[in-house]
Write an enzyme that holds these catalytic residues in place. Structure first.
Site, PDB file in Angstrom:
ATOM      1  N   LYS A  72       0.811  -1.223   0.000  1.00 57.92           N
ATOM      2  CA  LYS A  72       0.000   0.000   0.000  1.00 57.92           C
ATOM      3  C   LYS A  72       0.848   1.279   0.000  1.00 57.92           C
ATOM      4  O   LYS A  72       0.428   2.290  -0.545  1.00 57.92           O
ATOM      5  CB  LYS A  72      -0.943   0.016   1.209  1.00 57.92           C
ATOM      6  CG  LYS A  72      -2.155  -0.886   1.039  1.00 57.92           C
ATOM      7  CD  LYS A  72      -3.097  -0.722   2.226  1.00 57.92           C
ATOM      8  CE  LYS A  72      -4.427  -1.388   1.976  1.00 57.92           C
ATOM      9  NZ  LYS A  72      -5.425  -1.030   2.989  1.00 57.92           N
ATOM     10  N   ASP A 109      -9.893   3.785   1.735  1.00 56.95           N
ATOM     11  CA  ASP A 109     -10.121   3.192   3.064  1.00 56.95           C
ATOM     12  C   ASP A 109     -10.881   4.149   3.987  1.00 56.95           C
ATOM     13  O   ASP A 109     -11.793   3.742   4.714  1.00 56.95           O
ATOM     14  CB  ASP A 109      -8.788   2.812   3.725  1.00 56.95           C
ATOM     15  CG  ASP A 109      -8.205   1.532   3.150  1.00 56.95           C
ATOM     16  OD1 ASP A 109      -8.979   0.709   2.637  1.00 56.95           O
ATOM     17  OD2 ASP A 109      -6.981   1.357   3.216  1.00 56.95           O
TER      18      ASP A 109
END
Ligand code: ATR
Length: 279
Positions: A72, A109
């Site tokens: 990520k 997210d």
């Protein structure tokens, strides 16, 4: 005369390990539900291969990928354009492969976290009061960024390693108050919203050991852990009369922007979606 054969959109999730990702099941569920052509595949990619794979996938017909552990952060430097929210969080979970050959990195997210609260508790407002956030890891960054963006007046942040909480407070600004981990129990009652972003309570990990007697009615308590769905943290909150929201919704809602972008349909998260991912 050549007839152009329409390409079936391909997308996937890149990580190592990627076996545990529920995203392929989620995307298959939505593709079937909306009767859309497309495929979404798990792609196990190690660190050494990441750049080559990301440069190759667009040429193979991929329109984008989700990104999971451990990539990520590292994908950020491989993208040509990074959205503001991904920059703020310092990590990306969604890559869009544009037709001009560029890779755009986004982080959904935080959107998934807030959308889960908003959809689960429609009368929840960020401005109602402070948010207590437990944990200062990667997930906490997305949660904190999105809570601040949604308008919480203050975040009370507590993490086992104080230095990580201090670093986040420094980075995200004045609206964060850091308290020692041993004081976490004492500040629980101060949160209109209380969030566990640590891995405590996850299947196979340690249980949440902090005293949860501070929970009281009027609080919204949520956990980003979703295995198990009902953590001891949420059970204690519910027993104290709090509204509770489990972490599965965050996983589902963070996938919405990617699905819409890649397959042209905004998917709706329903109980059937939850059941499909849990199956
Ligand atoms: P993620 O990306 O899921 O947030 P992470 O970056 O490894 O994962 O962060 C895990 C979080 O859980 C951290 O806040 C971590 O605290 P530390 O920063 O002190 O490591 C927290 N955590 C993990 N195990 C813990 C434990 N036994 N007690 C308290 N906090 C714990």
């Amino acid at each position: 005369m050549s007839t152009e054969i329409p390409r079936i959109p391909l997308a996937g999730v890149v990580g190592a390990p990627v076996t545990y990702s529920r995203s392929p099941v989620l995307f298959r569920h939505w593709l079937d539900q909306y009767d859309l052509p497309g495929h979404y595949v798990p792609l196990h990619v190690g660190n050494d291969d990441l750049e080559t794979v990301l440069r190759t996938l667009p040429r193979m017909g991929f329109v984008g990928v989700n990104v999971t552990i451990p990539h990520k952060v590292s994908v950020m430097s491989l993208a040509h354009i990074v959205t503001d929210r991904a920059t703020l969080i310092g990590a990306a979970n969604t890559l869009i492969f544009r037709e001009d050959g560029t890779i755009h990195a986004d982080n959904t997210d935080g959107f998934g976290f807030i959308e889960n609260l908003r959809q689960s508790v429609p009368d929840w407002t960020a401005s109602a009061g402070p948010a207590v956030v437990l944990g200062a890891g990667g997930a906490a960054r997305a949660v904190i960024a999105s809570l601040l963006d949604a308008g919480v007046p203050q975040i009370i942040l507590s993490n086992r390693s104080r230095s990580k909480a201090d670093a986040l407070a420094e980075e995200f600004g004045k609206r964060i108050r850091v308290v020692e981990w041993v004081q976490a129990a004492a500040v629980l009652a101060e949160g209109a919203t209380v969030v566990n972003t640590t891995s405590l309570g996850m299947t196979g990990k340690e249980d949440m050991r902090i005293n949860l007697d501070g929970f009281h009615s009027g609080q919204l308590v949520t956990d980003i852990v979703y295995t198990p769905l009902r953590t001891a943290f949420l059970d204690a909150a519910e027993a104290a009369g709090c509204q509770t929201v489990d972490g599965l919704g965050m996983l589902l809602y963070q996938a919405v922007p990617g699905f819409e972008r890649w397959f042209g349909q905004k998917p709706v998260v329903t109980e059937a979606t939850r059941q499909a991912v849990l199956a």
